[in-house]
Design a protein around this motif. Structure first.
Motif, PDB file in Angstrom:
ATOM      1  N   HIS A 103       0.816  -1.217   0.000  1.00 54.34           N
ATOM      2  CA  HIS A 103       0.000   0.000   0.000  1.00 54.34           C
ATOM      3  C   HIS A 103       0.851   1.270   0.000  1.00 54.34           C
ATOM      4  CE1 HIS A 103      -2.865  -3.037   1.626  1.00 54.34           C
ATOM      5  NE2 HIS A 103      -3.655  -2.433   0.753  1.00 54.34           N
ATOM      6  N   ASP A 104       2.129   1.101  -0.322  1.00 54.07           N
ATOM      7  CA  ASP A 104       3.085   2.214  -0.373  1.00 54.07           C
ATOM      8  C   ASP A 104       3.142   3.011   0.927  1.00 54.07           C
ATOM      9  OD1 ASP A 104       4.005   1.738  -2.979  1.00 54.07           O
ATOM     10  OD2 ASP A 104       2.274   2.783  -3.848  1.00 54.07           O
ATOM     11  N   ASP A 105       2.962   2.347   2.045  1.00 57.05           N
ATOM     12  CA  ASP A 105       3.040   2.995   3.354  1.00 57.05           C
ATOM     13  C   ASP A 105       4.413   2.691   3.967  1.00 57.05           C
ATOM     14  OD1 ASP A 105       2.679   4.211   5.755  1.00 57.05           O
ATOM     15  OD2 ASP A 105       0.849   3.111   6.298  1.00 57.05           O
ATOM     16  N   ILE A 106       5.416   3.329   3.413  1.00 53.71           N
ATOM     17  CA  ILE A 106       6.795   3.097   3.838  1.00 53.71           C
ATOM     18  C   ILE A 106       7.003   3.549   5.286  1.00 53.71           C
ATOM     19  CG2 ILE A 106       9.235   3.554   3.316  1.00 53.71           C
ATOM     20  CD1 ILE A 106       7.641   1.981   1.152  1.00 53.71           C
ATOM     21  N   GLN A 107       6.304   4.602   5.681  1.00 57.30           N
ATOM     22  CA  GLN A 107       6.461   5.119   7.042  1.00 57.30           C
ATOM     23  C   GLN A 107       6.049   4.087   8.083  1.00 57.30           C
ATOM     24  OE1 GLN A 107       8.021   8.051   7.712  1.00 57.30           O
ATOM     25  NE2 GLN A 107       8.040   7.215   9.783  1.00 57.30           N
ATOM     26  N   LEU A 108       4.993   3.317   7.817  1.00 57.44           N
ATOM     27  CA  LEU A 108       4.560   2.279   8.750  1.00 57.44           C
ATOM     28  C   LEU A 108       5.657   1.222   8.929  1.00 57.44           C
ATOM     29  CD1 LEU A 108       2.146   1.128  10.453  1.00 57.44           C
ATOM     30  CD2 LEU A 108       1.700  -0.322   8.492  1.00 57.44           C
ATOM     31  N   VAL A 109       6.318   0.878   7.835  1.00 56.25           N
ATOM     32  CA  VAL A 109       7.411  -0.103   7.898  1.00 56.25           C
ATOM     33  C   VAL A 109       8.569   0.465   8.724  1.00 56.25           C
ATOM     34  CG1 VAL A 109       9.070  -1.444   6.547  1.00 56.25           C
ATOM     35  CG2 VAL A 109       6.738  -1.115   5.687  1.00 56.25           C
ATOM     36  N   LYS A 110       8.941   1.702   8.469  1.00 54.65           N
ATOM     37  CA  LYS A 110      10.015   2.340   9.239  1.00 54.65           C
ATOM     38  C   LYS A 110       9.664   2.386  10.719  1.00 54.65           C
ATOM     39  CE  LYS A 110      11.874   5.381   5.681  1.00 54.65           C
ATOM     40  NZ  LYS A 110      12.075   6.786   5.280  1.00 54.65           N
ATOM     41  N   ASP A 111       8.405   2.746  11.001  1.00 55.51           N
ATOM     42  CA  ASP A 111       7.980   2.822  12.404  1.00 55.51           C
ATOM     43  C   ASP A 111       8.059   1.466  13.084  1.00 55.51           C
ATOM     44  OD1 ASP A 111       7.503   5.503  12.038  1.00 55.51           O
ATOM     45  OD2 ASP A 111       5.319   5.290  11.849  1.00 55.51           O
ATOM     46  N   ARG A 112       7.687   0.414  12.379  1.00 52.56           N
ATOM     47  CA  ARG A 112       7.724  -0.932  12.958  1.00 52.56           C
ATOM     48  C   ARG A 112       9.169  -1.346  13.240  1.00 52.56           C
ATOM     49  NH1 ARG A 112       3.756  -4.748  14.220  1.00 52.56           N
ATOM     50  NH2 ARG A 112       2.483  -3.669  12.714  1.00 52.56           N
ATOM     51  N   ILE A 113      10.074  -1.066  12.317  1.00 47.94           N
ATOM     52  CA  ILE A 113      11.480  -1.441  12.487  1.00 47.94           C
ATOM     53  C   ILE A 113      12.136  -0.616  13.595  1.00 47.94           C
ATOM     54  CG2 ILE A 113      13.763  -1.406  11.373  1.00 47.94           C
ATOM     55  CD1 ILE A 113      12.276  -2.136   8.756  1.00 47.94           C
ATOM     56  N   GLU A 114      11.805   0.668  13.660  1.00 47.47           N
ATOM     57  CA  GLU A 114      12.462   1.557  14.613  1.00 47.47           C
ATOM     58  C   GLU A 114      11.738   1.655  15.953  1.00 47.47           C
ATOM     59  OE1 GLU A 114      12.977   5.204  12.491  1.00 47.47           O
ATOM     60  OE2 GLU A 114      14.324   4.289  11.033  1.00 47.47           O
ATOM     61  N   ALA A 115      10.665   0.900  16.133  1.00 44.92           N
ATOM     62  CA  ALA A 115       9.926   0.940  17.402  1.00 44.92           C
ATOM     63  C   ALA A 115      10.829   0.493  18.544  1.00 44.92           C
ATOM     64  CB  ALA A 115       8.703   0.034  17.313  1.00 44.92           C
ATOM     65  N   GLU A 116      10.497   0.969  19.729  1.00 47.70           N
ATOM     66  CA  GLU A 116      11.281   0.598  20.899  1.00 47.70           C
ATOM     67  C   GLU A 116      11.286  -0.911  21.087  1.00 47.70           C
ATOM     68  OE1 GLU A 116      13.116   2.481  23.105  1.00 47.70           O
ATOM     69  OE2 GLU A 116      12.799   4.028  21.594  1.00 47.70           O
ATOM     70  N   LEU A 117      12.433  -1.449  21.380  1.00 48.67           N
ATOM     71  CA  LEU A 117      12.514  -2.877  21.616  1.00 48.67           C
ATOM     72  C   LEU A 117      12.139  -3.192  23.050  1.00 48.67           C
ATOM     73  CD1 LEU A 117      15.462  -3.503  23.215  1.00 48.67           C
ATOM     74  CD2 LEU A 117      16.258  -2.764  20.985  1.00 48.67           C
ATOM     75  N   ARG A 118      11.767  -4.428  23.299  1.00 49.67           N
ATOM     76  CA  ARG A 118      11.399  -4.868  24.645  1.00 49.67           C
ATOM     77  C   ARG A 118      12.685  -5.222  25.377  1.00 49.67           C
ATOM     78  NH1 ARG A 118      10.449 -10.159  26.493  1.00 49.67           N
ATOM     79  NH2 ARG A 118       9.399 -10.148  28.495  1.00 49.67           N
ATOM     80  N   MET A 119      13.012  -4.435  26.400  1.00 45.80           N
ATOM     81  CA  MET A 119      14.248  -4.670  27.137  1.00 45.80           C
ATOM     82  C   MET A 119      13.948  -5.238  28.515  1.00 45.80           C
ATOM     83  SD  MET A 119      16.803  -1.520  26.163  1.00 45.80           S
ATOM     84  CE  MET A 119      16.151  -0.469  27.401  1.00 45.80           C
ATOM     85  N   ILE A 120      14.736  -6.193  28.912  1.00 53.22           N
ATOM     86  CA  ILE A 120      14.700  -6.713  30.270  1.00 53.22           C
ATOM     87  C   ILE A 120      15.975  -6.214  30.922  1.00 53.22           C
ATOM     88  CG2 ILE A 120      14.700  -8.774  31.715  1.00 53.22           C
ATOM     89  CD1 ILE A 120      13.250 -10.200  29.396  1.00 53.22           C
ATOM     90  N   LEU A 121      15.817  -5.398  31.951  1.00 53.10           N
ATOM     91  CA  LEU A 121      16.964  -4.735  32.561  1.00 53.10           C
ATOM     92  C   LEU A 121      17.499  -5.510  33.746  1.00 53.10           C
ATOM     93  CD1 LEU A 121      15.521  -1.122  32.458  1.00 53.10           C
ATOM     94  CD2 LEU A 121      17.025  -2.204  30.796  1.00 53.10           C
ATOM     95  N   GLU A 122      18.780  -5.360  33.985  1.00 57.03           N
ATOM     96  CA  GLU A 122      19.430  -6.006  35.125  1.00 57.03           C
ATOM     97  C   GLU A 122      18.903  -5.437  36.438  1.00 57.03           C
ATOM     98  OE1 GLU A 122      22.086  -8.346  35.210  1.00 57.03           O
ATOM     99  OE2 GLU A 122      21.696  -8.668  33.092  1.00 57.03           O
TER     100      GLU A 122
END
Length: 95
Positions: free
Chosen positions: A47-66
């Motif tokens: 659907h030519d929604d490149i921004q949605l793809v960028k947002d998905r890739i650059e979204a915050e990752l799930r971190m488990i902190l020490e």
């Protein structure tokens, strides 16, 4: 990440990740992209929604902190080198 001294890592799979894999990725600050993410990204490309793809890739990752001190810190602590692993990787790369 250690071998290439990378600051970020992403693992992409065409299946779902196991809970233990998600935990390991969270502890090591690795972003996971699974089948559902890939399907939505492919649909967005169609659907030519490149921004949605960028947002998905650059979204915050799930971190488990020490510890909670990592939450307030501005810098993540450097991961110590695993010299045995690096030596093995160098040996394998020479073949």
């Amino acid at each position: 990440m250690r071998y290439y001294k990378a600051k970020k890592a992403i693992v992409i799979a065409s299946a779902k990740f196991t809970k233990s894999c998600e935990t390991l990725a969270g502890i090591n600050h690795v972003k996971l992209i699974d089948r559902d993410d890939l399907v939505s990204m492919i649909e967005a490309f169609r659907h030519d929604d490149i921004q949605l793809v960028k947002d998905r890739i650059e979204a915050e990752l799930r971190m488990i902190l020490e510890s909670w001190s990592e939450v307030n810190g501005t810098v993540l602590y450097e991961i110590k080198k695993d010299y045995k692993a690096e030596k093995y990787v160098k040996k394998v790369m020479r073949k």
